[in-house]
Design a protein around this motif. Structure first.
Motif, short mmCIF file in Angstrom:
data_model
loop_
_atom_site.label_atom_id
_atom_site.label_comp_id
_atom_site.label_asym_id
_atom_site.label_seq_id
_atom_site.Cartn_x
_atom_site.Cartn_y
_atom_site.Cartn_z
N UNK A 17 0.84 -1.20 0.00
CA UNK A 17 0.00 0.00 0.00
C UNK A 17 0.87 1.24 0.00
N UNK A 97 -4.59 3.16 -4.49
CA UNK A 97 -4.59 2.68 -3.09
C UNK A 97 -5.86 1.89 -2.80
N UNK A 98 -7.01 2.46 -3.23
CA UNK A 98 -8.28 1.79 -2.93
C UNK A 98 -8.37 0.47 -3.67
N UNK A 101 -6.13 -1.93 -1.80
CA UNK A 101 -6.75 -2.35 -0.54
C UNK A 101 -7.90 -3.31 -0.83
N UNK A 104 -6.49 -6.63 -1.74
CA UNK A 104 -5.96 -7.32 -0.57
C UNK A 104 -7.08 -7.95 0.25
N UNK A 105 -8.13 -7.12 0.45
CA UNK A 105 -9.26 -7.63 1.25
C UNK A 105 -9.92 -8.80 0.53
N UNK A 108 -7.85 -11.87 0.96
CA UNK A 108 -7.99 -12.47 2.30
C UNK A 108 -9.36 -13.14 2.45
N UNK A 109 -10.39 -12.49 1.85
CA UNK A 109 -11.74 -13.03 2.02
C UNK A 109 -11.94 -14.30 1.20
N UNK A 111 -9.84 -16.62 0.49
CA UNK A 111 -9.02 -17.78 0.84
C UNK A 111 -9.88 -18.91 1.40
N UNK A 124 -1.49 -16.16 6.23
CA UNK A 124 -1.66 -15.13 5.21
C UNK A 124 -0.88 -15.47 3.94
N UNK B 283 -7.31 9.02 3.13
CA UNK B 283 -7.59 7.68 2.63
C UNK B 283 -6.70 6.66 3.34
N UNK B 287 -7.79 3.50 5.54
CA UNK B 287 -7.33 2.13 5.33
C UNK B 287 -6.77 1.54 6.62
N UNK B 290 -9.61 0.41 8.32
CA UNK B 290 -10.36 -0.64 7.62
C UNK B 290 -9.73 -2.01 7.86
N UNK B 291 -8.38 -2.07 7.87
CA UNK B 291 -7.75 -3.38 7.98
C UNK B 291 -8.00 -4.06 9.33
N UNK B 294 -11.31 -5.68 8.97
CA UNK B 294 -11.25 -6.94 8.22
C UNK B 294 -10.66 -8.04 9.09
N UNK B 297 -13.18 -9.11 11.56
CA UNK B 297 -14.30 -9.76 10.90
C UNK B 297 -13.93 -11.17 10.44
N UNK B 298 -12.69 -11.32 9.93
CA UNK B 298 -12.26 -12.62 9.43
C UNK B 298 -11.93 -13.58 10.56
N UNK B 301 -6.91 -15.12 11.61
CA UNK B 301 -6.23 -15.62 10.41
C UNK B 301 -4.75 -15.73 10.69
#
Lengths: 214, 301
Positions: A17, A97-98, A101, A104-105, A108-109, A111, A124, B283, B287, B290-291, B294, B297-298, B301
């Protein structure tokens, strides 16, 4: 072991990032170098129970190649070309960037839905490799300066290397050694090409390469 | 009866301690710059002086010019009262009070912008436009951070939602909330509280034409808001509510002081960002929030 592994890969994903968000080429090059070093240390973590001198040698070679040699050559090419910033990317910094990100999300989701071996499922490792490859693609597509594109290519290679580490027990690590050599030679060649582009076009903007030039 | 005393005590604590933070920031800045700097209690003197002064009201302005700062100040103080204080918990708590907190902060911002527009000055309108457009991006970050805490604790009441995340998640959330704290309180990489150039100001330009008690309310409200964000950040990251009462309060005060010093250091060591780069940093802050969401939520991991 899994915690150290996830921490190293998580840091590498964070550097993704940073690479996507910065407009300064030295920062980009250093981010890629740091990422290479972090990933170069992974074989030691993965094979911590069966260390031998060959593994240590290869780790040292990877760290030295990705952390010192390649960045040194890139920074030299950057100085020779006299640019320090990527000014007009095709994909702006916030969108890339978005995108990174989001990728990446998503990696991860997703997997959970991949048929992985049990020892890879809880880490990871696979999402990290996917995120790195995706970031490499975004940089390759979204940037106009040759040096940024090379950095994108390096991140892509880091991702492939990370994916290759999944097979560390079944492929000889010598193969990775060969890949590393190829990459080093590749960067060497690209360094020369960057220099030639700079001389012929007075700019490293790859968009100008589509126009004919005497 | 006890609850009224509790609320009054908290109110006194927030109102009296808040103006200390800008003083600490200025002291840190002076210390890094090698100057003596204004006394730590300077804002108290300023507030007392402003309170005794009269108000100058433009002929264009409606009563909203005076009312808006008052509403903004009340909203910020009410939001602060909703926040639990480490081991002491919250004075009053109900499900969803965190939404009320977010909306009270939004109401305060709306009123500051409204008060700025009342003067009919182009500069203040410009400042209000900037403040609101950056706030849109900062608010996404706050809401993401709140969501992270909600998912982590499984509760939507402020009194029980501060259950810090384990390990890296907490570190990421701390960085993200710190960036948002700087943006929300108009500190340096986003806005320079000391600037005197109308063209580059954001928050300060909105209060240029205010005077007397309304200005005092705006300044005091800004200090309370800074303290509110510091307390929120400290509790979101550190497991303070598990400690015994007095130790947890001391730890909370210590971490708020630490955050304030960090703000002062950032202010001394970095330059203000160009306007077009502000959305990028916001932004990044988003982020960073946001991480952890995640991660939570996950699951593990």
């Amino acid at each position: 072991m899994n915690d150290t592994l996830s921490l190293l890969i998580g840091l590498a994903m964070g550097l993704n990032l940073l690479a996507l968000g910065t407009s300064r080429l030295p920062v980009l090059i250093r981010a890629v170098a740091a990422q290479g070093v972090l990933l170069g240390l992974l074989p030691l973590v993965l094979e911590a129970h069966a260390l031998d001198w060959r593994l240590i040698l290869i780790t040292l070679a990877t760290v030295a190649g990705k952390g010192l040699l390649i960045p040194y050559m890139l920074i030299r090419a950057m100085r020779a070309a006299g640019i320090a910033r990527e000014l007009e990317p095709f994909i702006g910094y916030i969108p890339s960037l978005l995108l990174g990100a989001g990728g990446t999300i998503a990696a991860v989701a997703l997997i959970r839905y991949l048929p992985l071996l049990p020892e890879h499922a809880g880490t990871l490792h696979v999402p990290g490799a996917m995120a790195l490859i995706l970031t490499g693609f975004i940089l390759l597509i979204g940037r106009t300066k040759a040096i940024s594109q090379v950095c994108g290519y390096l991140i892509l290679e880091n991702g492939i290397y990370l994916a290759g580490l999944l097979l560390i027990r079944s492929t000889p690590i010598l193969v990775e050694f060969g890949i590393l050599l190829d990459v080093t030679v590749g960067i060497f060649v690209i360094g020369i090409i960057v220099d030639r582009i700079q001389r012929a076009f007075d700019s490293l903007d790859t968009r100008k390469l589509t126009a004919l030039h005497e | 009866m006890f609850i009224y005393i509790d609320i009054l005590l908290r109110l006194a604590l927030w109102l009296l301690l808040a103006p200390l933070l800008p003083g600490v920031i200025n002291k840190v800045k002076a210390w890094v710059g090698g100057r003596q700097g204004p006394p730590v209690l300077q804002l108290y003197y300023d507030l007392a002086r402003l309170w005794r002064k009269g108000v100058v009201v433009s002929t264009l302005a409606s009563p909203g010019f005076i009312i808006a700062p008052a509403i903004a100040w009340t909203a910020v103080v009410a939001a602060a009262l909703l926040l639990p204080l480490a081991g002491a918990g919250a004075a009053l708590s109900f499900d969803g009070d965190v939404l009320l907190l977010v909306y009270l902060l939004a109401l305060a911002r709306f009123c500051t912008a409204w008060g700025a527009m009342e003067t009919g000055s182009a500069f203040e309108g410009m400042g209000a436009a900037r403040e609101v457009s950056f706030a849109v991006l900062a608010e996404i970050g706050i809401i993401t951070a709140v969501l992270t805490l909600v998912v982590q604790s499984g509760s939507i009441a402020l009194s029980s939602m501060f259950e810090p995340l384990p390990g890296p998640g907490a570190a990421l959330l701390a960085v993200g909330l710190f960036i948002i704290l700087l943006a929300e309180n108009c500190r340096v990489p986003f806005d320079d509280p000391n600037t005197h150039l109308e063209l580059t100001m954001i928050h300060e330009v909105m209060v240029l034409d205010h005077s007397g008690p309304p200005l005092a309310m705006i300044l005091h409200g800004a200090a309370v808001k800074l303290m509110l964000f510091s307390v929120f950040l400290a509790q979101a990251v550190l497991p303070l509510s598990e400690l015994p009462l007095l130790i947890s309060l001391a730890a909370l005060a210590g971490s708020v002081l630490l955050i304030t010093v960090a703000v002062g250091l950032v202010e001394s060591l970095t330059a203000r960002l160009a306007f077009k780069r502000v959305p990028l940093l916001l932004t990044i802050g988003f982020l960073f929030c946001l991480f952890p969401l995640i991660l939570t939520w996950m699951g593990d991991l």
